[in-house]
Design a protein around this motif. Structure first.
Motif, PDB file in Angstrom:
ATOM      1  N   ALA A  85      25.495  53.599 -17.585  1.00  0.00           N
ATOM      2  CA  ALA A  85      25.843  54.847 -17.221  1.00  0.00           C
ATOM      3  C   ALA A  85      25.542  56.182 -18.122  1.00  0.00           C
ATOM      4  CB  ALA A  85      27.603  54.952 -16.968  1.00  0.00           C
ATOM      5  N   THR A  86      25.072  55.570 -19.145  1.00  0.00           N
ATOM      6  CA  THR A  86      24.606  56.437 -20.036  1.00  0.00           C
ATOM      7  C   THR A  86      23.278  57.395 -19.855  1.00  0.00           C
ATOM      8  OG1 THR A  86      23.301  54.809 -21.296  1.00  0.00           O
ATOM      9  CG2 THR A  86      25.550  55.182 -22.057  1.00  0.00           C
ATOM     10  N   ALA A  87      23.030  58.423 -20.284  1.00  0.00           N
ATOM     11  CA  ALA A  87      21.918  59.141 -19.979  1.00  0.00           C
ATOM     12  C   ALA A  87      20.815  58.672 -20.370  1.00  0.00           C
ATOM     13  CB  ALA A  87      22.228  60.675 -20.570  1.00  0.00           C
ATOM     14  N   PHE A  88      19.453  58.863 -19.824  1.00  0.00           N
ATOM     15  CA  PHE A  88      18.477  58.493 -20.053  1.00  0.00           C
ATOM     16  C   PHE A  88      17.797  59.150 -21.591  1.00  0.00           C
ATOM     17  CE2 PHE A  88      18.541  58.320 -15.456  1.00  0.00           C
ATOM     18  CZ  PHE A  88      18.422  56.902 -15.376  1.00  0.00           C
ATOM     19  N   ASN A  89      17.489  58.333 -22.340  1.00  0.00           N
ATOM     20  CA  ASN A  89      16.782  58.487 -23.571  1.00  0.00           C
ATOM     21  C   ASN A  89      15.365  58.563 -23.503  1.00  0.00           C
ATOM     22  OD1 ASN A  89      16.385  59.195 -26.205  1.00  0.00           O
ATOM     23  ND2 ASN A  89      17.417  57.467 -27.076  1.00  0.00           N
ATOM     24  N   PRO A  90      14.655  59.632 -23.433  1.00  0.00           N
ATOM     25  CA  PRO A  90      13.050  59.640 -23.638  1.00  0.00           C
ATOM     26  C   PRO A  90      12.454  58.807 -24.717  1.00  0.00           C
ATOM     27  CG  PRO A  90      13.941  61.816 -23.252  1.00  0.00           C
ATOM     28  CD  PRO A  90      15.158  60.953 -23.473  1.00  0.00           C
ATOM     29  N   PHE A  91      13.180  58.906 -25.991  1.00  0.00           N
ATOM     30  CA  PHE A  91      12.927  58.372 -27.008  1.00  0.00           C
ATOM     31  C   PHE A  91      12.863  56.719 -27.030  1.00  0.00           C
ATOM     32  CE2 PHE A  91      13.312  56.861 -31.620  1.00  0.00           C
ATOM     33  CZ  PHE A  91      12.177  57.186 -32.357  1.00  0.00           C
ATOM     34  N   LEU A  92      14.032  56.048 -26.360  1.00  0.00           N
ATOM     35  CA  LEU A  92      14.186  54.651 -26.368  1.00  0.00           C
ATOM     36  C   LEU A  92      14.531  54.419 -24.855  1.00  0.00           C
ATOM     37  CD1 LEU A  92      14.415  52.172 -28.011  1.00  0.00           C
ATOM     38  CD2 LEU A  92      17.009  52.549 -28.308  1.00  0.00           C
ATOM     39  N   LEU A  93      13.494  53.981 -23.935  1.00  0.00           N
ATOM     40  CA  LEU A  93      13.709  53.582 -22.645  1.00  0.00           C
ATOM     41  C   LEU A  93      13.729  51.829 -22.568  1.00  0.00           C
ATOM     42  CD1 LEU A  93      11.078  55.710 -21.119  1.00  0.00           C
ATOM     43  CD2 LEU A  93      13.453  56.212 -21.186  1.00  0.00           C
ATOM     44  N   THR A  94      14.451  51.524 -21.661  1.00  0.00           N
ATOM     45  CA  THR A  94      14.697  50.302 -21.424  1.00  0.00           C
ATOM     46  C   THR A  94      13.698  49.658 -20.492  1.00  0.00           C
ATOM     47  OG1 THR A  94      15.878  50.625 -19.268  1.00  0.00           O
ATOM     48  CG2 THR A  94      17.206  50.240 -21.480  1.00  0.00           C
ATOM     49  N   LYS A  95      13.347  48.446 -20.350  1.00  0.00           N
ATOM     50  CA  LYS A  95      12.276  47.958 -19.830  1.00  0.00           C
ATOM     51  C   LYS A  95      12.093  48.552 -18.223  1.00  0.00           C
ATOM     52  CE  LYS A  95      11.054  43.828 -22.243  1.00  0.00           C
ATOM     53  NZ  LYS A  95      10.959  42.372 -22.379  1.00  0.00           N
TER      54      LYS A  95
END
Length: 366
Positions: free
Chosen positions: A169-179
């Motif tokens: 539920a955390t916000a998307f992080n452009p620096f560290l994206l999941t697969k």
């Protein structure tokens, strides 16, 4: 003369004869292999139908924009008008590093695509009303993609079973994206395209997804976010200047009020005295008050110019062709069937006429 005629006449006459023999030979070969061609055509037709119905229907929505950027003329615009009316200096217009010509780079950037994830979409049948990031999970893929991706999914499931679960539920992080997030970003990057006509400056945005209404809603959202993105960039510098001048305006105003109060208190305290020292101090305080007022007045004029410049820097976008729900799919199943049918037919014909004889000749030589 007769010898020359006898000598030259066979040469031009032989070429048409050889060409006619070659064409007739090819025609006889085609007729002889007609059963093979029938089989190839039938197989191509069946394979084409299978492929056509295995590929999900896709819909494309195109939006045309005509951006009108701010004028660079020093004698036009609200800011220049305010400067001339208030007597302030011209703040100037500098060329921006970002404008509508970079629309294709903007819509394909990761931060821009991540902002689209929360876009609210609804399918045409109204069975699904959710965000775009959730809708991407419902898009179908051809059956061969599922087969090719099965090993990777199995390995991912095994790794996920043994790894610790994280909060999604955390916000998307452009620096560290999941697969998973990166996969969805790449899907949107392929689905959203922007083309710029360098001569006219007209921007054409196209969005391709598997639901007609979702495609139109996403296209409309892309246009709105792109416009706001460029507007925010263009007025960012003007906003910074305006915020600085507002702070400076309050400081100069306070200094003027304080100088005014000092002068008034001194005059009230020494109004009955006629000493030269009193007059000198009074003149000094009056000069300080006048100087503070001049600075305060100049900053107030510059602030009005800066406020007008914010409005002037906002680009205007004329939507020439708005987003509408498409009635037909962009990938025609009929064309897929026809393409595979002719590919099978031409491929078999080419192999029988040229490929097979060349292979036999190669075997004989070896």
């Amino acid at each position: 003369m007769e010898e020359n005629k006898n000598y030259t006449s066979p040469i031009p006459a032989s070429n048409p004869e050889e060409q006619e023999i070659d064409l007739m030979d090819i025609l006889r070969k085609i007729i002889a292999m007609r059963k093979t061609l029938y089989k190839a055509a039938g197989i191509g037709l069946v394979v084409g139908i299978i492929i056509a119905f295995s590929i999900p229907r896709q819909y494309t929505v195109s939006v045309t924009l005509a951006p009108e950027m701010g004028s660079d003329s020093k004698n036009s615009g609200l800011a220049s008008m305010a400067a001339s009316l208030l007597g302030g200096g011209n703040m100037g217009n500098s060329a921006d590093a970002l404008n509508a010509a970079l629309s294709s780079e903007i819509v394909s950037s990761t931060p821009f695509l991540l902002e689209l994830f929360d876009t609210q979409v609804q399918t045409l049948d109204k069975e699904l009303d959710t965000t775009l990031v959730a809708y991407l999970d419902t898009q179908r893929a051809p059956w061969w993609s599922l087969i090719l991706g099965a090993p990777g999914k199995a390995i991912g499931a095994i790794k996920g079973f043994f790894s610790e679960k994280t909060d999604t539920a955390t916000a998307f992080n452009p620096f560290l994206l999941t697969k998973e997030e990166n996969k969805k970003v790449e899907t949107l990057r392929k689905s959203i395209q922007a083309n710029i006509d360098k001569k006219t400056g007209i921007t054409t945005l196209s969005v391709t997804l598997q639901d007609a209404k979702v495609t139109a809603m996403v296209a409309d959202s892309v246009v709105a976010k792109l416009q706001q993105y460029i507007i925010n960039y263009r007025i960012a510098k003007a906003k910074e200047d305006c915020a600085y001048l507002e702070q400076l305006y309050k400081e100069r105003q306070q200094e003027y009020y304080e100088a005014q109060q000092r002068y008034a208190r001194y005059v009230d305290a020494n109004k009955s005295l006629v000493l030269q020292s009193v007059r000198t101090e009074q003149e000094r305080l009056q000069n300080d008050m006048n100087l503070a007022y001049q600075v305060y007045s100049q900053v107030a004029q510059q602030l009005q110019v800066a406020r007008a410049k914010i409005q002037e820097e906002k680009p205007v976008f004329a939507v020439v062709e708005p987003a509408t729900v498409p009635l037909q799919a962009s990938n025609s199943r009929k064309m897929v069937v026809i393409g595979v049918f002719f590919l099978a037919l031409v491929g078999t014909l080419g192999w029988k006429l040229f490929g097979e004889p060349c292979l036999q000749q190669f075997k004989q030589q070896s």
